[in-house]
Scaffold this motif. Sequence first.
Motif, PDB file in Angstrom:
ATOM      1  N   SER A 401       9.919  -5.442   5.254  1.00 41.83           N
ATOM      2  CA  SER A 401       8.972  -4.376   4.955  1.00 41.83           C
ATOM      3  C   SER A 401       9.556  -3.376   3.971  1.00 41.83           C
ATOM      4  N   GLU A 404       9.375  -4.923   0.554  1.00 42.39           N
ATOM      5  CA  GLU A 404       8.017  -4.866   0.022  1.00 42.39           C
ATOM      6  C   GLU A 404       7.717  -3.478  -0.538  1.00 42.39           C
ATOM      7  N   LEU A 405       8.137  -2.436   0.168  1.00 40.94           N
ATOM      8  CA  LEU A 405       7.897  -1.076  -0.307  1.00 40.94           C
ATOM      9  C   LEU A 405       8.661  -0.807  -1.601  1.00 40.94           C
ATOM     10  N   HIS A 417       2.155   3.945   1.769  1.00 43.18           N
ATOM     11  CA  HIS A 417       2.930   3.204   2.764  1.00 43.18           C
ATOM     12  C   HIS A 417       2.537   3.693   4.143  1.00 43.18           C
ATOM     13  N   ALA A 546       1.581  -0.668   1.017  1.00 45.95           N
ATOM     14  CA  ALA A 546       2.593  -1.406   1.756  1.00 45.95           C
ATOM     15  C   ALA A 546       2.455  -1.053   3.227  1.00 45.95           C
TER      16      ALA A 546
END
Length: 781
Positions: A401, A404-405, A417, A546
């Motif tokens: 994660s 991805e951010l 986010h 995200a």
Amino acid sequence: MTALPRGESTPGTSAADGDGGGAPEDAVPPPAAEAAEALPERAAAPEAPDEPQEHREPEVPEAPEAVRGGDDGAATGDAATDEASADGGAAESGAADGGAEGGALSEAQAELAAQRELRERIEKRKAEKAAPIAAGTKLSGTAADLLAAVRAVESGEKAGTAFYDSPSAPPPPRRPAPAPQSRGHAPVAAPAAPPLSPGAADAVRSVLAEGGAPEALARPAAGTLGEGAAELLRADPWQLLAVAGVRPEQADGFARALLGSACGPDDARRTAALVAWVLEHAALRGDTALDASTVRSALAERAVADPDGAVRDAVEEGVALVFQEGTGPAGPDAPAEEDVSAEGSAEAAAGETEEPVQVLLGLDRYALAEESLADGLARLLTTCEKAAGLADAATAAPSPSAAELIRAAAGAGLVAHSGGEAARAEPAALIAAARGLGLRALGATHSEDGRLRLAAATGDPDAAVTLAGLLSGTEGPGRDEDGALALDLLVVLDAPQLDVEGAAILVEALADGTRLVLSGDPAVLGSAGAGRVFADVLAARACPQAVSRTPDPGPIGELVSGIGVGELNGVEAPGKEVVIVPVRDAGEAVHRTVQLVADSVPRAFGIPAADTQVITVGHGGPAGTRALNDALKQRLNPGPGRFGGFDPGDRVVHVPSPGRAVPGVVRSADAEGLHLECAGGPVVVPQERVESAVRHGWALSAHQAAGMRWPAAVVVLPGDAAQGLSRPWVYTAFGRGERHLSVVHGVDRALPHAVAEVPARERTTRLRRLLEALVAPDAAP
């Protein structure tokens, strides 16, 4: 079942409860929620800012009775708009007070100065609209479209739908920010009261006395209406409605005392003030605009004979702005064609099948703040270039994660986010990666507690600031002459706490090419101020999003995660991380709360009372923050309250600016004022501000507690709190404890009902539509 620890069909007490026996099930049906209090006669300061009153009748602050009662035929109903928001208004009037000693700008003063700059720009734009302006000559994008639509609607030339097809002009270039200049973490300073000329104060007192209003309103009235308040009130007594805590029936009595038979329920001055009052109170509940039909209904309940005419006059006088949402024909309740000044834009061409038009009314300060914010966010999206180095850093991210951010932030100037408490590690990883590449990256949080947690997560104390400190200039980088912050990347945590005016000021301070990441938990309570910035950005899908896949750990995390999706599940709590304490009435709720904080939690978990936070639904009532704070002070720090009701060692909450609640401890008091320790630094609150800016803080509301966590939390749910519960409230309150959560439970089935059936109240805003109009549909993946 309402029991939260798994396997107990009837919740009982545990070892942490403080007495060995199990309490019986709460068989008493919860009473109706306490009605809103009438304004008492004595002057007292309201509580610190609380959440917008979304699922219960707002509690009126303890304030003086403004005037003699009146019955000019003005109705006293309108539950949705009848009560003032006690906390926001009082905090704002307090925060408007003047400067710190020695000429140094305090955090609150600097923040207010930034707000004044924004409002000066708003006033300038408002003045420009006094004469016809061709769309696109002085304004650009949606702002020009809206202005042209309003002018066309007011003249009756055409429907406003024709103006939503024009392309937005490219944003003007901005100078890049200079190199960062660290300013450290200065302590919060409480502003002193602004000077008020004796003549002006005496004149206001004289007019108030003549109209039967108490002298205690003189300073708030002068602060709100300015040095000419006396003349303004004499000419237009309903301007008293602009003072926090004053209600329409009180302003009616004041006007009748001054004007006699010369006033009536349809006086143009009265109807204009009522329109502004209705919209201001909608803003206190989080709305930046209201449906025109809602405003008309509120006016009708206040004995206005011609609500349509009153709305039309308010628009023509500039009291309110009119907007339309939607592009198709008006719905079945559309206004008549002759009402063009207020709602003519609701007309639609025959045969169209698009979404029905909704006509909205709003105050210019919020309308222009939303337009400025939308333009600024679009500017960040269009002026940022992809950062290849930052994208490469995603390979070393601590979690998928986080990777991805980082990739999303590398490729876009604006990223949203979302995630829970554990997901805060992902923005921390992004900040650390960016700073490792030499980028000027910073994280901003809602509270000092959040700043400390973010700094620990990044491993760099200079990587985190509070949002208030960043905006005021007491923390973070400096600004250039254009007001741009010296940043390449800004991550704003606790983004749901952003109100539209604060967000507009923040985005305006970011230079072209700066990357902005808005991070937060969509399930928590929204901002104390008007708007729903984070929710609107998510809903508009105007930027990459995200979504964290990192779950919150432990029994508390499992419980809160279930609440977020509307399920109150039983959880395994072998270490008594979650304990249910059933009670029968409010008196027992207060007794058991004090027992938990003072004895049970310290003995069972080793968590001292100073690290346990009590959270309850409201300020008033037999188990509200006032009653709980009185009982907790008597047990934990008894004393005569010789310093304006406070003693050294008292836990307090300080309100340095509107919408902010900073926990602290009383240290001493002298001629300068009350000395506190807040956020690790000293704060001196002048004597005249103690009553309005400081409250005891052993017990807080859920909104005051948002953005902060404690080792242990005790959530108090007395029977009369049932109507104040909602899923976001329960989610926010239950998530404030890190190691332990005790729930003093007296609402029976109202708790699972609130979690399953009472979602967040939808606020009426325009930001989502503005973003959708400005940003190409393919901007977000």
